[in-house]
Each structure stands twice: as C-alpha cells, then as structure tokens.
Design a protein around this motif. Sequence first.
Motif, PDB file in Angstrom:
ATOM      1  N   GLU A   7       6.393   5.349  -3.753  1.00  0.00           N
ATOM      2  CA  GLU A   7       5.497   5.171  -2.608  1.00  0.00           C
ATOM      3  C   GLU A   7       5.073   6.540  -2.083  1.00  0.00           C
ATOM      4  OE1 GLU A   7       7.558   2.690   0.220  1.00  0.00           O
ATOM      5  OE2 GLU A   7       7.950   1.184  -1.329  1.00  0.00           O
ATOM      6  N   ASN A  66       2.699  -2.521   0.703  1.00  0.00           N
ATOM      7  CA  ASN A  66       2.668  -1.449  -0.305  1.00  0.00           C
ATOM      8  C   ASN A  66       3.843  -0.483  -0.171  1.00  0.00           C
ATOM      9  OD1 ASN A  66       0.139  -2.294  -1.313  1.00  0.00           O
ATOM     10  ND2 ASN A  66      -0.931  -1.122   0.262  1.00  0.00           N
ATOM     11  N   THR A  67       4.490  -0.459   1.017  1.00  0.00           N
ATOM     12  CA  THR A  67       5.498   0.579   1.270  1.00  0.00           C
ATOM     13  C   THR A  67       6.827   0.008   1.801  1.00  0.00           C
ATOM     14  OG1 THR A  67       4.444   0.958   3.436  1.00  0.00           O
ATOM     15  CG2 THR A  67       3.803   2.436   1.634  1.00  0.00           C
ATOM     16  N   THR A 102       9.565   2.697   2.128  1.00  0.00           N
ATOM     17  CA  THR A 102       9.318   3.566   3.283  1.00  0.00           C
ATOM     18  C   THR A 102       9.872   2.902   4.539  1.00  0.00           C
ATOM     19  OG1 THR A 102       7.325   4.482   2.254  1.00  0.00           O
ATOM     20  CG2 THR A 102       7.519   4.695   4.650  1.00  0.00           C
ATOM     21  N   LEU A 146      -1.489   2.672  -0.488  1.00  0.00           N
ATOM     22  CA  LEU A 146      -0.984   2.490  -1.854  1.00  0.00           C
ATOM     23  C   LEU A 146      -0.845   3.817  -2.600  1.00  0.00           C
ATOM     24  CD1 LEU A 146      -0.097   0.201  -3.663  1.00  0.00           C
ATOM     25  CD2 LEU A 146      -2.462  -0.121  -4.367  1.00  0.00           C
TER      26      LEU A 146
END
Length: 196
Positions: A20, A55-56, A59, A11
Amino acid sequence: MTTALVMAGGLGTRMDLDIEKPLIILNGKPMIEYVVRALLESKYVDNILVAVSPNTPNTKEFLKKFPVTVIETSAKGYIEDLSEVLSNRKYVKEDEVIMTIVADLPFVTAQHIDEVLETYYSRNKPAMCVSVPEKLFNEYGIKPTLVFDGLVPSGVNMLIANTQEQDQTIYITEHVELAFNINTVGDLNLSKNYNE
C-alpha cells in the motif's frame, strides 16, 4: 487549534509495487509515519483524522499505534473521499478549519506544518493552497504531476468544512521537502538520495 486530515486511501497504481502506498518504506519507516509524526509535533494541530479506504486495510491496521481517528471512505477518488469526510458531522464540524495533507510527503516536518498554519491564519481567507515553484522540481529532478502558472500543488491545503465555493489564496513555499510528493517509483528513488 486545527484539525488535520491525512488522505491515505489511494490505490497508488503509478507506484506498481506490492505494498500500500502509505506504507512504502523510506529510510526505515512507512511514508505515512513521517506525516503523522510531523502533525503530532505541530504546535497548532490538536486533532488528526486519517482517511483510509478498502484499498488500504494494512494502513488502517498500522495507524492503531498512533493517537489518530481513522475514517473509512468508499475509495471513489481523492475529491470524492475528501468530500465524504468533510461532510461527515461525526468527525468534522460545519465551518471547521481543516488542513488536508497527503500521506506521501515523507520529508514534511512540524515546522513546515506550523509555517503553513501561521500563514493561513494571517491571511483571513477561507482556503489556501500550498504550492512549490516548478523551478525547485527542475533543480532536484522531480517530475511534477500538475503545473499551473509555474507552481506545483504540494498536497497540503487549508479549507473550511462546507460545500460552498471558497475564496482561496496560494501560499508559495521554497521548502523542497514539500516537493517530494512520492507518486512514482522514480520519485521514490530520487527521495532515497535526498538528504535533509
């Protein structure tokens, strides 16, 4: 040849930024891009896995342009996510040698990666932790996250993909590039002033 596993699901709460952590821009590129490109240029890495999490999501999207395998983890924490990937036989064979590396080491190069791998294979031990002397952190004004016996783990490790306890050696590197593990805004600001 070796499989590398990039851990990119954190995170990044200490960064306190609206982006991110793996995608934080440094010198015109997201941090994770430096890591992936170093692995792609390595003489010994022939398979790259990247662990992402809820969380990503951006990405995960960004990584589509690279020849890597993206693995979704459940974001329970670094160790838990790592275990999740290492025990998944779809991606990792049992007893396969794995290099784990964090996504926030923007100054790592293929030469650093190859040096770590050459050292690991010369030692004939199942696990190896790559550490940087604390004095290098002090010299560059970097605040270490964890210090043990005057050494700071770099975020690069070698291990065998199984759940057994593994005999580990410590590889001490003087490459300050492996000290720039970007965990805070202060680290980020310091790294902007660092010239390779």
